[in-house]
Write a protein that holds these residues in place. Sequence first.
Motif, PDB file in Angstrom:
ATOM      1  N   GLU A   1       4.943 -21.708   8.160  1.00 13.78           N
ATOM      2  CA  GLU A   1       3.777 -20.967   8.647  1.00 13.78           C
ATOM      3  C   GLU A   1       2.872 -21.841   9.513  1.00 13.78           C
ATOM      4  N   THR A   2       2.950 -23.149   9.342  1.00 11.61           N
ATOM      5  CA  THR A   2       2.165 -24.055  10.179  1.00 11.61           C
ATOM      6  C   THR A   2       2.473 -23.842  11.658  1.00 11.61           C
ATOM      7  N   ALA A   3       3.693 -23.511  11.989  1.00  8.14           N
ATOM      8  CA  ALA A   3       4.044 -23.240  13.391  1.00  8.14           C
ATOM      9  C   ALA A   3       3.279 -22.022  13.902  1.00  8.14           C
ATOM     10  N   ALA A   4       3.126 -21.001  13.065  1.00  6.55           N
ATOM     11  CA  ALA A   4       2.344 -19.822  13.450  1.00  6.55           C
ATOM     12  C   ALA A   4       0.871 -20.201  13.628  1.00  6.55           C
ATOM     13  N   ARG A   5       0.371 -21.044  12.731  1.00  5.37           N
ATOM     14  CA  ARG A   5      -1.013 -21.501  12.859  1.00  5.37           C
ATOM     15  C   ARG A   5      -1.195 -22.290  14.163  1.00  5.37           C
ATOM     16  N   PHE A   6      -0.241 -23.157  14.469  1.00  9.01           N
ATOM     17  CA  PHE A   6      -0.301 -23.939  15.702  1.00  9.01           C
ATOM     18  C   PHE A   6      -0.402 -23.012  16.919  1.00  9.01           C
ATOM     19  N   LEU A   7       0.485 -22.034  16.987  1.00  3.94           N
ATOM     20  CA  LEU A   7       0.480 -21.106  18.116  1.00  3.94           C
ATOM     21  C   LEU A   7      -0.826 -20.324  18.196  1.00  3.94           C
ATOM     22  N   ASN A   8      -1.249 -19.755  17.072  1.00  5.27           N
ATOM     23  CA  ASN A   8      -2.453 -18.926  17.071  1.00  5.27           C
ATOM     24  C   ASN A   8      -3.711 -19.721  17.394  1.00  5.27           C
ATOM     25  N   MET A   9      -3.857 -20.901  16.782  1.00  3.05           N
ATOM     26  CA  MET A   9      -5.096 -21.654  17.014  1.00  3.05           C
ATOM     27  C   MET A   9      -5.205 -22.125  18.457  1.00  3.05           C
ATOM     28  N   HIS A  10      -4.082 -22.531  19.050  1.00  2.00           N
ATOM     29  CA  HIS A  10      -4.150 -22.992  20.433  1.00  2.00           C
ATOM     30  C   HIS A  10      -4.359 -21.827  21.398  1.00  2.00           C
ATOM     31  N   ALA A  11      -3.767 -20.689  21.118  1.00  2.58           N
ATOM     32  CA  ALA A  11      -4.014 -19.509  21.948  1.00  2.58           C
ATOM     33  C   ALA A  11      -5.488 -19.102  21.846  1.00  2.58           C
ATOM     34  N   LYS A  12      -6.044 -19.112  20.634  1.00  2.00           N
ATOM     35  CA  LYS A  12      -7.468 -18.799  20.468  1.00  2.00           C
ATOM     36  C   LYS A  12      -8.343 -19.836  21.162  1.00  2.00           C
ATOM     37  N   GLY A  13      -7.831 -21.070  21.257  1.00  2.00           N
ATOM     38  CA  GLY A  13      -8.573 -22.140  21.924  1.00  2.00           C
ATOM     39  C   GLY A  13      -8.423 -22.134  23.438  1.00  2.00           C
ATOM     40  N   GLY A  14      -7.682 -21.175  23.977  1.00  2.00           N
ATOM     41  CA  GLY A  14      -7.585 -21.026  25.425  1.00  2.00           C
ATOM     42  C   GLY A  14      -6.319 -21.555  26.064  1.00  2.00           C
ATOM     43  N   VAL A  15      -5.371 -22.073  25.267  1.00  2.00           N
ATOM     44  CA  VAL A  15      -4.118 -22.577  25.835  1.00  2.00           C
ATOM     45  C   VAL A  15      -3.182 -21.384  26.055  1.00  2.00           C
TER      46      VAL A  15
ATOM     47  N   ARG B   1      21.822 -14.980  -3.635  1.00  2.00           N
ATOM     48  CA  ARG B   1      21.551 -16.249  -4.321  1.00  2.00           C
ATOM     49  C   ARG B   1      20.371 -16.199  -5.284  1.00  2.00           C
ATOM     50  N   TYR B   2      19.294 -15.512  -4.872  1.00  2.00           N
ATOM     51  CA  TYR B   2      18.026 -15.629  -5.607  1.00  2.00           C
ATOM     52  C   TYR B   2      17.505 -14.312  -6.176  1.00  2.00           C
ATOM     53  N   GLY B   3      18.174 -13.201  -5.893  1.00  2.00           N
ATOM     54  CA  GLY B   3      17.800 -11.920  -6.487  1.00  2.00           C
ATOM     55  C   GLY B   3      16.616 -11.221  -5.840  1.00  2.00           C
ATOM     56  N   VAL B   4      16.080 -11.782  -4.756  1.00  2.00           N
ATOM     57  CA  VAL B   4      14.958 -11.174  -4.032  1.00  2.00           C
ATOM     58  C   VAL B   4      15.176 -11.376  -2.537  1.00  2.00           C
ATOM     59  N   SER B   5      14.438 -10.613  -1.737  1.00  2.00           N
ATOM     60  CA  SER B   5      14.497 -10.787  -0.288  1.00  2.00           C
ATOM     61  C   SER B   5      13.830 -12.101   0.105  1.00  2.00           C
ATOM     62  N   ASN B   6      14.246 -12.650   1.211  1.00  2.00           N
ATOM     63  CA  ASN B   6      13.685 -13.897   1.723  1.00  2.00           C
ATOM     64  C   ASN B   6      12.238 -13.662   2.165  1.00  2.00           C
ATOM     65  N   PRO B   7      11.269 -14.296   1.499  1.00  2.00           N
ATOM     66  CA  PRO B   7       9.869 -14.093   1.872  1.00  2.00           C
ATOM     67  C   PRO B   7       9.533 -14.668   3.251  1.00  2.00           C
ATOM     68  N   ASN B   8      10.396 -15.503   3.794  1.00  2.00           N
ATOM     69  CA  ASN B   8      10.172 -16.132   5.096  1.00  2.00           C
ATOM     70  C   ASN B   8      10.831 -15.384   6.251  1.00  2.00           C
ATOM     71  N   TYR B   9      11.627 -14.375   5.934  1.00  2.00           N
ATOM     72  CA  TYR B   9      12.426 -13.693   6.952  1.00  2.00           C
ATOM     73  C   TYR B   9      11.573 -13.189   8.118  1.00  2.00           C
ATOM     74  N   ASP B  10      10.548 -12.384   7.829  1.00  2.00           N
ATOM     75  CA  ASP B  10       9.726 -11.805   8.895  1.00  2.00           C
ATOM     76  C   ASP B  10       8.974 -12.886   9.667  1.00  2.00           C
ATOM     77  N   LEU B  11       8.486 -13.899   8.969  1.00  2.00           N
ATOM     78  CA  LEU B  11       7.796 -15.010   9.618  1.00  2.00           C
ATOM     79  C   LEU B  11       8.724 -15.714  10.604  1.00  2.00           C
ATOM     80  N   VAL B  12       9.931 -16.034  10.169  1.00  2.00           N
ATOM     81  CA  VAL B  12      10.889 -16.727  11.040  1.00  2.00           C
ATOM     82  C   VAL B  12      11.252 -15.845  12.237  1.00  2.00           C
TER      83      VAL B  12
END
Length: 179
Positions: A72-86, A114-125
């Motif tokens: 999720e840090t990659a999403a934060r990187f993109l969002n914060m820099h876009a909000k900062g004008g980049v 493998r884990y019995g649940v959907s990948n919580p990172n799928y939509d983020l990725v």
Amino acid sequence: MNYTHNFLLFFILICLSGYSQEKTAGPIIENYGKVWSIENPDFKTDIAADFKVVFDIMNSPESHTEINKSIETAARFLNMHAKGGVPHAQLKVALVVHNKASKDIIENKAYETRYGVSNPNYDLVKDLMEAGVEVILCGQSSKSRNFPKEDLISGVQVSLSAMTALIQLQNQDYRLIKF
């Protein structure tokens, strides 16, 4: 109320208004990567520069239902820099995934098996890749942890190793961020 009370109330409201601001996602990744808006920072962001960054993602939460905050840090990187004008076109981001984090970039079906649940990172990725982020899995981790290419989220690339991908990206002037 007298003048002193009105002034004090006004002063308190002004002070609290800075604390009432909420973190928000977007504008690039709408559902992830909430950040604070920073008004008039002293250290100015060079909005004319290209920002090329590679995130070394090796850890993962023990819980199989929790989002990997390092991804999720990659999403934060993109969002914060876009909000900062980049401009988005000046933001080049890659994730090199290995070790325990390898599980976080597999398709839902493989994750459920493998884990019995959907990948919580799928939509983020998927959102990150749609925004132009390269996601690269270490081939050594793919083999040692038994995550074959057909189990990976569509669009994830496999490299010879995480070390190889990190070196090559840094040779292309990507800057390494490791948390």
